[in-house]
Write a protein that holds these residues in place. Structure first.
Motif, PDB file in Angstrom:
ATOM      1  N   TYR A 183      -2.587   2.727 -10.147  1.00  0.00           N
ATOM      2  CA  TYR A 183      -2.576   4.129  -9.735  1.00  0.00           C
ATOM      3  C   TYR A 183      -3.962   4.666  -9.399  1.00  0.00           C
ATOM      4  O   TYR A 183      -4.111   5.827  -9.026  1.00  0.00           O
ATOM      5  CB  TYR A 183      -1.971   4.997 -10.841  1.00  0.00           C
ATOM      6  N   GLY A 184      -4.980   3.842  -9.549  1.00  0.00           N
ATOM      7  CA  GLY A 184      -6.337   4.306  -9.298  1.00  0.00           C
ATOM      8  C   GLY A 184      -6.928   5.001 -10.515  1.00  0.00           C
ATOM      9  O   GLY A 184      -6.393   4.916 -11.624  1.00  0.00           O
ATOM     10  N   LYS A 228       0.865  -1.174   0.000  1.00  0.00           N
ATOM     11  CA  LYS A 228       0.000   0.000   0.000  1.00  0.00           C
ATOM     12  C   LYS A 228       0.899   1.220   0.000  1.00  0.00           C
ATOM     13  O   LYS A 228       1.372   1.673   1.029  1.00  0.00           O
ATOM     14  CB  LYS A 228      -0.915  -0.012   1.230  1.00  0.00           C
ATOM     15  N   ASP A 237      -2.405   6.627  -2.355  1.00  0.00           N
ATOM     16  CA  ASP A 237      -3.385   5.600  -2.726  1.00  0.00           C
ATOM     17  C   ASP A 237      -2.953   4.764  -3.930  1.00  0.00           C
ATOM     18  O   ASP A 237      -3.785   4.253  -4.683  1.00  0.00           O
ATOM     19  CB  ASP A 237      -4.755   6.234  -3.010  1.00  0.00           C
ATOM     20  N   THR A 295      -1.153   1.354  -5.352  1.00  0.00           N
ATOM     21  CA  THR A 295      -0.969  -0.012  -4.869  1.00  0.00           C
ATOM     22  C   THR A 295      -0.011  -0.766  -5.793  1.00  0.00           C
ATOM     23  O   THR A 295      -0.156  -0.727  -7.014  1.00  0.00           O
ATOM     24  CB  THR A 295      -2.307  -0.766  -4.811  1.00  0.00           C
TER      25      THR A 295
END
Length: 325
Positions: free
Chosen positions: A114-115, A81, A85, A87
């Protein structure tokens, strides 16, 4: 070979002195996800892992480390994590056929999530832009490695990996939609030398050696890093018989392309080969330095955890599952 490693020790000392008067080298490379630690055991020890042998995750630090694999098959999967944010996921696999007669083969996989990011483009309205599609940047590296013990003291290893990063799409006037993807092949190689004095070992590695990469016009390099390391089980000095216990101390000196030189320092204490406690420190970093972690090993399965306070970005957590067969 001894002369080579004497030179290595001198270079470590030189880097330590140079570290007191660092040069500022920033924003000179891309694909920085390749510099993020991919194993909880290593990160709990401050990533002082150049000379640590015997497990598949050495492919992410020094591929020579898989040459003396402790089992026929070694599998490790890691979850990180990361900051902002982000991952990171990684998998490493090492296989030793015929008890190592033909060396040890390995595979490593690293992916980054990376979202979601809301896309925009310039537009002649009061806001100056309009929203486009939501996109998900991503990155990965897939490698194949090989290592072999040339003598009872000296091992070598290397890895070739294909790495890529996708930054979504762009709408370019008069040209249409363009996919922003860059990829290249990168190479890692290293050595480890057991001196013959107790468990004292030296090692060297080069990671992320590659040609120049570019998304459009301006090219950039991958985060090339050269490391020299030393490690030893200190109980070898103070105790004649310490079966089931060890106190591994490791120090690496790193020379990266895009950052000032730094030192990795780590320590790991193992109790009855079941419980491991770890602590580490990385010098010259802006937001982090101290690391810590622990591991539990039983019935051929290990679970490792690492914790890194990361300043204004919060805390970084890593969890690794390690299976030996």
């Amino acid at each position: 070979m001894r002369k080579l490693y004497i030179v290595g020790v001198i270079m470590i000392c030189s880097l330590m002195v140079k570290n007191a008067y660092p040069q500022v080298k920033l924003a000179q490379t891309g694909f920085q996800f390749l510099s993020v630690g991919a194993d909880a055991r290593a990160c709990g020890m401050g990533e002082a892992f150049t000379t640590v042998e015997g497990q598949a995750s050495a492919l992410f630090y020094n591929p020579a480390g898989i040459a003396r694999l402790g089992s026929s098959i070694d599998i490790a999967t890691n979850y990180t994590k990361w900051i902002a944010d982000i991952t990171h996921y990684s998998l490493s696999f090492a296989f030793k056929p015929k008890a190592g007669k033909y060396g040890v083969f390995g595979i490593s996989v690293l992916s980054v999530d990376y979202g979601e990011i809301q896309g925009t483009m310039v537009w002649p309205n009061p806001e100056g832009y309009i929203e486009t599609e939501v996109f998900r940047p991503a990155a990965y590296a897939i490698g194949v490695g090989y290592a072999r013990a040339l003598t009872d003291k000296f091992v070598v290893g290397g890895q070739i990996k294909h790495t890529a990063q996708s930054l979504g799409k762009s709408v370019i006037p008069d040209e249409g939609v363009k996919k922003n993807i860059a990829s290249t092949f990168a190479y890692d190689f290293g050595t480890i030398y057991r001196t013959g004095f107790k468990s004292l070992s030296f090692g060297m590695c080069v990671r992320n050696f590659s040609p120049e990469v570019k998304f459009e016009e301006e090219g950039f390099q991958l985060p090339l890093t050269f490391k020299i390391g030393i490690s030893m089980d200190l109980l070898d000095i103070f105790m004649s018989d310490h079966k089931g216990h060890s106190l591994l101390v490791a120090i690496d000196a790193a020379h990266p392309r895009a950052y000032r030189e730094y030192i990795n320092m780590g320590m790991e204490y193992k109790f009855m080969n079941m419980l491991a406690l770890r602590v580490g420190y990385v010098t010259s970093q802006d937001e982090y330095g101290l690391t810590a972690g622990f591991g539990v090993h039983q019935f051929g399965v290990s679970i490792d955890y690492a914790y890194t306070p990361f300043g204004v970005f919060g805390n970084v957590h890593r969890l690794t599952l390690h299976i030996l067969r």
